[in-house]
Design a protein around this motif. Structure first.
Motif, PDB file in Angstrom:
ATOM      1  N   LYS A 262       0.830  -1.204   0.000  1.00 56.11           N
ATOM      2  CA  LYS A 262       0.000   0.000   0.000  1.00 56.11           C
ATOM      3  C   LYS A 262       0.867   1.257   0.000  1.00 56.11           C
ATOM      4  O   LYS A 262       0.538   2.248  -0.656  1.00 56.11           O
ATOM      5  CB  LYS A 262      -0.952  -0.010   1.206  1.00 56.11           C
ATOM      6  N   GLU A 263       1.975   1.207   0.734  1.00 55.65           N
ATOM      7  CA  GLU A 263       2.868   2.370   0.797  1.00 55.65           C
ATOM      8  C   GLU A 263       3.531   2.626  -0.556  1.00 55.65           C
ATOM      9  O   GLU A 263       3.696   3.776  -0.965  1.00 55.65           O
ATOM     10  CB  GLU A 263       3.928   2.158   1.881  1.00 55.65           C
ATOM     11  N   VAL A 264       3.911   1.556  -1.252  1.00 57.88           N
ATOM     12  CA  VAL A 264       4.527   1.685  -2.572  1.00 57.88           C
ATOM     13  C   VAL A 264       3.555   2.340  -3.548  1.00 57.88           C
ATOM     14  O   VAL A 264       3.912   3.264  -4.292  1.00 57.88           O
ATOM     15  CB  VAL A 264       4.975   0.311  -3.116  1.00 57.88           C
ATOM     16  N   VAL A 265       2.320   1.858  -3.547  1.00 54.47           N
ATOM     17  CA  VAL A 265       1.303   2.400  -4.453  1.00 54.47           C
ATOM     18  C   VAL A 265       1.049   3.874  -4.165  1.00 54.47           C
ATOM     19  O   VAL A 265       1.014   4.703  -5.088  1.00 54.47           O
ATOM     20  CB  VAL A 265      -0.019   1.599  -4.340  1.00 54.47           C
ATOM     21  N   LEU A 266       0.898   4.214  -2.898  1.00 52.86           N
ATOM     22  CA  LEU A 266       0.618   5.604  -2.540  1.00 52.86           C
ATOM     23  C   LEU A 266       1.811   6.506  -2.860  1.00 52.86           C
ATOM     24  O   LEU A 266       1.635   7.642  -3.324  1.00 52.86           O
ATOM     25  CB  LEU A 266       0.259   5.705  -1.059  1.00 52.86           C
ATOM     26  N   GLU A 267       3.021   5.993  -2.674  1.00 46.50           N
ATOM     27  CA  GLU A 267       4.219   6.768  -2.998  1.00 46.50           C
ATOM     28  C   GLU A 267       4.269   7.050  -4.502  1.00 46.50           C
ATOM     29  O   GLU A 267       4.580   8.169  -4.931  1.00 46.50           O
ATOM     30  CB  GLU A 267       5.469   6.009  -2.565  1.00 46.50           C
ATOM     31  N   ASN A 268       3.961   6.043  -5.311  1.00 48.19           N
ATOM     32  CA  ASN A 268       3.909   6.226  -6.766  1.00 48.19           C
ATOM     33  C   ASN A 268       2.864   7.270  -7.150  1.00 48.19           C
ATOM     34  O   ASN A 268       3.116   8.127  -8.002  1.00 48.19           O
ATOM     35  CB  ASN A 268       3.586   4.900  -7.453  1.00 48.19           C
ATOM     36  N   LEU A 269       1.704   7.184  -6.546  1.00 50.95           N
ATOM     37  CA  LEU A 269       0.615   8.116  -6.851  1.00 50.95           C
ATOM     38  C   LEU A 269       0.965   9.535  -6.412  1.00 50.95           C
ATOM     39  O   LEU A 269       0.611  10.508  -7.088  1.00 50.95           O
ATOM     40  CB  LEU A 269      -0.678   7.653  -6.181  1.00 50.95           C
ATOM     41  N   ASN A 270       1.671   9.663  -5.295  1.00 51.46           N
ATOM     42  CA  ASN A 270       2.093  10.990  -4.827  1.00 51.46           C
ATOM     43  C   ASN A 270       3.006  11.663  -5.848  1.00 51.46           C
ATOM     44  O   ASN A 270       2.911  12.875  -6.089  1.00 51.46           O
ATOM     45  CB  ASN A 270       2.826  10.872  -3.486  1.00 51.46           C
ATOM     46  N   MET A 271       3.882  10.880  -6.463  1.00 50.22           N
ATOM     47  CA  MET A 271       4.811  11.436  -7.442  1.00 50.22           C
ATOM     48  C   MET A 271       4.130  11.686  -8.789  1.00 50.22           C
ATOM     49  O   MET A 271       4.410  12.679  -9.461  1.00 50.22           O
ATOM     50  CB  MET A 271       6.011  10.501  -7.620  1.00 50.22           C
TER      51      MET A 271
ATOM     52  N   LYS B 241       7.799  -0.353  -8.030  1.00 45.52           N
ATOM     53  CA  LYS B 241       8.430   0.944  -7.796  1.00 45.52           C
ATOM     54  C   LYS B 241       8.773   1.586  -9.127  1.00 45.52           C
ATOM     55  O   LYS B 241       9.891   1.440  -9.646  1.00 45.52           O
ATOM     56  CB  LYS B 241       9.664   0.787  -6.910  1.00 45.52           C
ATOM     57  N   ARG B 242       7.807   2.293  -9.687  1.00 46.60           N
ATOM     58  CA  ARG B 242       7.930   2.872 -11.025  1.00 46.60           C
ATOM     59  C   ARG B 242       9.018   3.945 -11.117  1.00 46.60           C
ATOM     60  O   ARG B 242       9.601   4.157 -12.168  1.00 46.60           O
ATOM     61  CB  ARG B 242       6.592   3.487 -11.438  1.00 46.60           C
ATOM     62  N   PHE B 243       9.279   4.605 -10.014  1.00 48.97           N
ATOM     63  CA  PHE B 243      10.200   5.748 -10.057  1.00 48.97           C
ATOM     64  C   PHE B 243      11.428   5.506  -9.167  1.00 48.97           C
ATOM     65  O   PHE B 243      11.979   6.443  -8.597  1.00 48.97           O
ATOM     66  CB  PHE B 243       9.466   7.012  -9.607  1.00 48.97           C
ATOM     67  N   LYS B 244      11.863   4.243  -9.090  1.00 47.24           N
ATOM     68  CA  LYS B 244      12.943   3.889  -8.156  1.00 47.24           C
ATOM     69  C   LYS B 244      14.288   4.538  -8.513  1.00 47.24           C
ATOM     70  O   LYS B 244      15.167   4.668  -7.658  1.00 47.24           O
ATOM     71  CB  LYS B 244      13.100   2.378  -8.070  1.00 47.24           C
ATOM     72  N   HIS B 245      14.459   4.953  -9.775  1.00 42.02           N
ATOM     73  CA  HIS B 245      15.727   5.573 -10.187  1.00 42.02           C
ATOM     74  C   HIS B 245      15.639   7.091 -10.292  1.00 42.02           C
ATOM     75  O   HIS B 245      16.546   7.731 -10.836  1.00 42.02           O
ATOM     76  CB  HIS B 245      16.165   5.019 -11.547  1.00 42.02           C
TER      77      HIS B 245
END
Length: 313
Positions: A49-58, A289-293
């Motif tokens: 859930k944290e990964v998804v929300l982090e992606n959506l925040n970005m 993690k779509r934006f890990k880099h």
């Protein structure tokens, strides 16, 4: 080694009959199972859930927290649906998959195939990409795609067989260029599905671009292969119509790829993918993690500089 093979076989022998049984159930029963899985994954296990929300925040900084949490919840409902739909693919009938997964304008692709032109499909992990294996039934042509092999060879064979049931051909990701070259050499007209939104390894990156507002590295393999083998590049935009029903719309990106400047084709794909994701954000695969880099551009520049220095040394 023998012990590992034996353990893999035992695991497969125990699990596969259950998976096969599930695949035979009607969709309404599978969606009930999906609803139960959603409760466990979302409310009890808090899976990514944290990964998804982090992606959506970005990706959507202008949306409110309430809006992003609504997308997050809808994503997980779709995620468990996708899980049972993938299981259903093992035994789904030709009639049912053609009813549930349709193509709005297959004539665009057929036009080039009739001309003897091979085609590169570029697509994102949007809606349901697993059921696109029915495309040979619609296009009446070879359709091929790469896949990442599983550690357990017995499950790997099962997944491969499931994807090839309707005439789709699978090959390992590392064999993509070789497979296309063989067809090119033998003058075989084919369609190649190249899902292009994965994050490349940093040391293999050659191009960065903004994706949903975030600067990240991008695979350019589809563009490179299209130029090398003169493949028509067509984008596949898949939308979810309602639960269990999808449609894909084709859009031409490049009829003559060699006429395009470097990365123009990749940029066009990125733009179309962004448009699709924004239209139905809850159906994109946000659990990775779509934006890990995103913060590694400077590090990448240093890696590139070292490689360049070695080449010219």
């Amino acid at each position: 080694m023998l012990e590992i093979i034996l353990m893999q076989f035992l695991l497969f022998a125990l699990v596969y009959p259950f998976i096969w049984f599930l695949s035979k159930l009607p969709m309404r029963v599978l969606y009930f199972i999906s609803d139960v899985l959603f409760i466990f994954i979302f409310y009890i296990f808090n899976y990514r859930k944290e990964v998804v929300l982090e992606n959506l925040n970005m990706a959507f900084p202008s949306k409110t927290l309430s809006e992003k949490k609504s997308i997050q919840k809808a994503f997980f409902k779709h995620f468990t649906d996708l899980f049972v739909e993938t299981i259903k693919a093992i035994s789904i009938s030709e009639k049912e998959i053609l009813k549930r997964y349709t193509y709005s304008n297959p004539e665009l692709v057929k036009k080039f195939l009739k001309e003897g032109r091979s085609v590169a499909f570029v697509s994102a992990h949007q809606a349901n990409w697993e059921w696109s294996v029915n495309s040979p039934l619609v296009l009446k042509n070879n359709v091929k795609g790469a896949y990442t092999s599983l550690g357990n060879k017995y499950f790997d064979k099962t997944v491969k067989a499931s994807r090839e049931r309707f005439g789709f051909t699978c090959y390992k990701s590392s064999k993509t260029a070789k497979a296309i070259f063989q067809d090119f050499k033998n003058k075989v007209t084919s369609v190649y599905l190249l899902i292009s939104d994965q994050s490349p390894q940093l040391e293999h990156t050659i191009y960065w671009q903004r994706f949903l507002g975030v600067k990240v590295p991008f695979h350019v393999g589809a563009e490179t292969l299209a130029k090398k083998f003169n493949l028509v590049v067509i984008n596949c935009a898949t939308k979810k119509i309602k639960r269990g029903y999808y449609t894909t719309e084709f859009e031409l990106i490049a009829e003559h790829p060699k006429e395009f400047e470097n990365y123009q084709i990749t940029d066009a794909y990125i733009s179309l993918s962004e448009k699709l994701i924004k239209s139905q954000p809850e159906y994109y695969l946000w659990s990775h993690k779509r934006f890990k880099h995103k913060d590694k551009y400077d590090k990448w520049l240093k890696i590139r500089a070292k490689k360049t220095k070695k080449i010219h040394a």
